[in-house]
Scaffold this motif. Structure first.
Motif, PDB file in Angstrom:
ATOM      1  N   SER A   1     -76.475 -68.954 -74.351  1.00  0.00           N
ATOM      2  CA  SER A   1     -76.031 -67.857 -73.503  1.00  0.00           C
ATOM      3  C   SER A   1     -74.856 -68.289 -72.625  1.00  0.00           C
ATOM      4  CB  SER A   1     -77.196 -67.398 -72.615  1.00  0.00           C
ATOM      5  OG  SER A   1     -76.833 -66.245 -71.892  1.00  0.00           O
ATOM      6  N   ASP A   2     -73.885 -67.398 -72.451  1.00  0.00           N
ATOM      7  CA  ASP A   2     -72.762 -67.660 -71.547  1.00  0.00           C
ATOM      8  C   ASP A   2     -73.146 -67.443 -70.092  1.00  0.00           C
ATOM      9  OD1 ASP A   2     -71.090 -68.221 -73.693  1.00  0.00           O
ATOM     10  OD2 ASP A   2     -70.367 -66.150 -73.845  1.00  0.00           O
TER      11      ASP A   2
ATOM     12  N   THR B   1     -65.969 -60.294 -74.195  1.00  0.00           N
ATOM     13  CA  THR B   1     -67.228 -60.529 -74.890  1.00  0.00           C
ATOM     14  C   THR B   1     -67.989 -61.658 -74.209  1.00  0.00           C
ATOM     15  OG1 THR B   1     -66.239 -59.847 -76.977  1.00  0.00           O
ATOM     16  CG2 THR B   1     -68.258 -61.149 -77.101  1.00  0.00           C
TER      17      THR B   1
ATOM     18  N   ASN C   1     -71.683 -63.810 -74.713  1.00  0.00           N
ATOM     19  CA  ASN C   1     -72.884 -64.071 -75.500  1.00  0.00           C
ATOM     20  C   ASN C   1     -74.076 -64.179 -74.565  1.00  0.00           C
ATOM     21  OD1 ASN C   1     -71.611 -64.245 -78.063  1.00  0.00           O
ATOM     22  ND2 ASN C   1     -70.889 -66.289 -77.538  1.00  0.00           N
TER      23      ASN C   1
END
Length: 169
Positions: free
Chosen positions: A46-47, A6, A8
């Motif tokens: 945000s990643d 996952t 983000n």
């Protein structure tokens, strides 16, 4: 080894559009333009970090009973500090971009996922639309386009071409 993870993605998006078409669903005159910019940043949560731009331009002109429809789409993306994720890359091919090619089949591939998209996309379309009978029409088209791994690789010489004829309802 898990292949599922996952990430983000938080992004700011801005867009502008101009539309002078005489009919939204079946234009015979006018033009439409839209441009959008996306920016994903860690400060937003945000990643990953990236910037993307997509421009779309359509022009319609009637010559007697024939409508000439011209379209161009340009997509440019750049990962900031890393490559763009596959889900953020541009894709092309299929009935809404380059007809004569399978959906999203153009551009870079790998041996596991197949087509993986790219950081740049260019699609050009030209149609001649003409009436046949009542609500039935015909169209002849030439499409050209491709997806490129990097923006610096974008080349008109590498565009894939599809030519054909179809019916419109």
């Amino acid at each position: 080894l898990a292949l599922d993870y996952t990430v983000n993605i938080a992004r700011l998006n801005t867009a502008v559009a101009f539309d002078t078409r005489n009919d939204v669903s079946n234009p015979t005159g006018g033009w439409f333009h839209s441009s959008s910019v996306e920016y994903a940043a860690k400060v937003l949560g945000s990643d990953v970090r990236f910037v993307k731009y997509l421009a779309q331009q359509y022009y319609f002109h009637q010559v007697g009973p024939v409508t000439l429809a011209t379209a161009g789409r340009l997509g440019l993306g750049h990962g900031l500090g890393q490559d763009l994720l596959v889900s953020e890359k541009f894709v092309a091919g299929g009935g809404t971009t380059v007809r004569g090619y399978a959906q999203d089949s153009l551009g870079p591939t790998d041996f596991i996922l197949g087509t993986i998209g790219g950081d740049a996309m260019l699609v050009l379309n030209q149609e001649a639309r003409f009436p046949v009978y009542r609500w039935v029409g015909a169209v002849g088209f030439v499409d050209a386009g491709n997806v490129f791994s990097k923006v610096s690789e974008l080349s008109l010489r590498e565009l894939k071409v599809g030519v054909g004829f179809g019916l419109r309802l």
